[in-house]
Motif scaffolding. Structure first.
Motif, mmCIF file in Angstrom:
data_model
loop_
_atom_site.group_PDB
_atom_site.id
_atom_site.type_symbol
_atom_site.label_atom_id
_atom_site.label_comp_id
_atom_site.label_asym_id
_atom_site.label_seq_id
_atom_site.Cartn_x
_atom_site.Cartn_y
_atom_site.Cartn_z
ATOM 1 N N SER A 106 15.429 -19.535 137.478
ATOM 2 C CA SER A 106 15.558 -20.320 135.809
ATOM 3 C C SER A 106 15.907 -19.078 134.924
ATOM 4 C CB SER A 106 14.689 -21.162 135.866
ATOM 5 O OG SER A 106 13.289 -20.117 135.176
ATOM 6 N N GLN B 164 19.917 -25.315 136.404
ATOM 7 C CA GLN B 164 19.395 -25.217 137.585
ATOM 8 C C GLN B 164 19.244 -26.258 138.800
ATOM 9 O OE1 GLN B 164 15.918 -23.897 136.608
ATOM 10 N NE2 GLN B 164 14.944 -22.832 138.533
ATOM 11 N N PRO C 148 15.211 -27.706 134.180
ATOM 12 C CA PRO C 148 16.073 -27.458 135.069
ATOM 13 C C PRO C 148 16.882 -29.250 134.652
ATOM 14 C CG PRO C 148 13.981 -28.934 136.031
ATOM 15 C CD PRO C 148 13.960 -28.006 134.630
#
Length: 477
Positions: free
Chosen positions: A74, A84, A111
């Motif tokens: 990340s 990500q 994410p």
């Protein structure tokens, strides 16, 4: 163009890494572009963040299969400015996904989604938890939107090298008898950062570099105690210092000192800048500069600034290395020149003049000195965004700053911090460096006609590389 996304295979998917890569690379697979496996590219070494960053930034599109360690991946995605994706194998991974997604959200790096190898369209378990991460099939990864890159220590260092390389400067390193200098020189030459002259015994430096496995063939190795330049330098120094009664014989002996020799190289245009101090005091590094290259006309003092780099945070701290107790006029000068230095390295300068009191809430000689410095700085640089006195929390936390100094354009938004004395400045920069895992680049000296920068005697090889890069950039501006 960099990679478009970083994929982190976790839980069950981590054991199917080969299958994931094959699926993404197949002709009938998703149109995601080239697939790069970070492990395959970095093998046999373990993943290093700087090396991983180079891979991600040097690739022409496609996706990067990360380490599978979500925090590492990340941070890499944030530095590159791409989303990500956690890659799951299916519903069986929902517990791990809940935990990892929550961790990433808490550190501000949610994410971009969860790609599912088996094509699962959703996860009732995750939806029930309210996880703010959409489930996506792998064929949706190529639709990811780019993000603003987060500048951290590794990105900053990489950008420094690129900027220094473009400056095409020639830097002299006087301390060729120090292994750290030789190792740093090897790295600088390999990266083509700048041209180098290294002072010392050429035979001894060549022998030591061979023992260390270094390649210094691209550097000029010079003995400062002999040769035609020594006599020329001595004559020039005697002329510069004749009003002080310096004779040619005295000048000749002075020029055998590495700092004086290197500084004279800069004065005569044989080098663009100098970096020293790994084995010598700050005074030994700076004193020749006062006598030979002198300060710029508008400078009454030489001061310093440290660039403090953390993920998403880039600050400048001054003066933390040179002036013990600056006057209000000197504090104002430090503020103005520190803002200019900060701007050279990508910082939008908003200058906070620091004190133990904010605004008019406190009184005392020290507070009044800072308030006077603010007035002088505003008069000398009306275009500069500067305010104070400000406590540190009022300078960096917007809610605190606007409560304590309402309407200030600096309070809560400061990027350049001017400390009232060397004691507080040096303590603070070291505290931030050691407790916030910050990269401290400096001290960068300000106010000289040509760039000369001082190293700590505890400087590491990366410190030296960064300082040389900084010096090269200063020389090119």
């Amino acid at each position: 163009m960099t990679v478009r996304a970083v994929l982190s295979p976790i839980a069950t998917a981590a054991g199917r890494r080969g299958e994931l890569i094959s699926t993404l690379s197949a002709e009938n697979g998703p149109d995601v572009g080239p697939v790069t496996d970070i492990f395959d590219t970095l093998r046999p070494t373990a993943p290093d963040f700087s090396a991983a960053l180079d891979i991600a930034l040097d690739r022409e599109g496609g996706v990067l299969i990360g380490t599978g360690e979500p925090m590492f991946d990340s941070r890499l995605a944030a530095a590159v400015g791409v989303p990500q994706f956690l890659v799951a194998a299916g519903e069986q991974d929902h517990l791990q996904l809940q935990q990892l997604s929550g961790q990433l959200v808490r550190v501000g790096r949610a994410p971009g989604g969860i790609a599912v190898m088996d094509g699962t369209s959703g996860s009732s378990a995750l939806e029930a938890e309210g996880t703010a991460v959409p489930f996506l099939a792998l064929d949706k990864v190529d639709e990811a939107e780019p993000r603003t890159p987060v500048i951290g220590p590794e990105v900053f260092e990489r950008n420094l090298i690129i900027q220094a390389r473009a400056a095409k400067a020639h830097i002299v390193l006087p301390e060729g008898d120090d292994d750290r200098i030789l190792i740093a020189a090897d790295q600088l030459l390999a990266k083509k950062v700048c041209d180098l002259t290294i002072l010392g015994d050429p035979a001894a430096m060549a022998a030591r570099s061979h023992e260390l496995g270094l390649d210094l063939s691209g550097a000029t190795l010079t003995d400062p105690t002999r040769g035609d330049d020594l006599e020329r330098f001595a004559a020039e120094f005697a002329e510069l210092r004749k009003s002080k009664g310096v004779t040619l014989d005295e000048a000749r002996e002075t020029m055998k000192d590495i700092s004086y020799y290197a500084t004279m190289m800069i004065h005569l245009g044989l080098a663009d800048g100098m970096v020293s101090g790994a084995a010598h005091t700050t005074a030994h590094t700076i004193k020749p500069s006062f006598q030979i290259i002198k300060t710029v006309p508008e400078a009454s003092i030489v001061s310093s600034v440290f660039l403090m780099v953390m993920d998403g945070v880039l600050w400048a701290f001054g003066d933390c290395a040179v002036n013990p107790n600056p006057t209000p006029a000197q504090l104002a000068e430090i503020a103005v020149v520190s803002a200019k230095t900060a701007a050279q390295f990508g910082i939008d300068p908003k200058v906070a003049m620091l004190s133990y009191s904010t605004g008019s809430s406190g009184a005392g000689e020290d507070v009044e000195a800072v308030a006077e410095a603010v007035t002088i700085a505003r008069e000398s640089a009306p275009e500069l965004s500067v305010d104070g006195p400000l406590q540190f929390d009022a300078a960096v936390v917007e809610s605190v700053g606007q409560k304590k100094l309402p309407g200030s354009s600096v309070a809560g938004k400061a990027t350049v911090f001017v400390f009232p004395d060397l004691n507080s400045g040096n303590i603070t920069y070291k505290a931030v460096q050691r407790t916030a895992d910050a990269l401290a680049v400096g001290p960068i000296l300000q106010g000289l006609n040509k760039p000369v920068n001082d190293l700590s005697r505890g400087a590491t090889v990366p410190d030296i590389v960064n300082t040389v890069a900084i010096t090269a950039i200063q020389a090119g501006n």
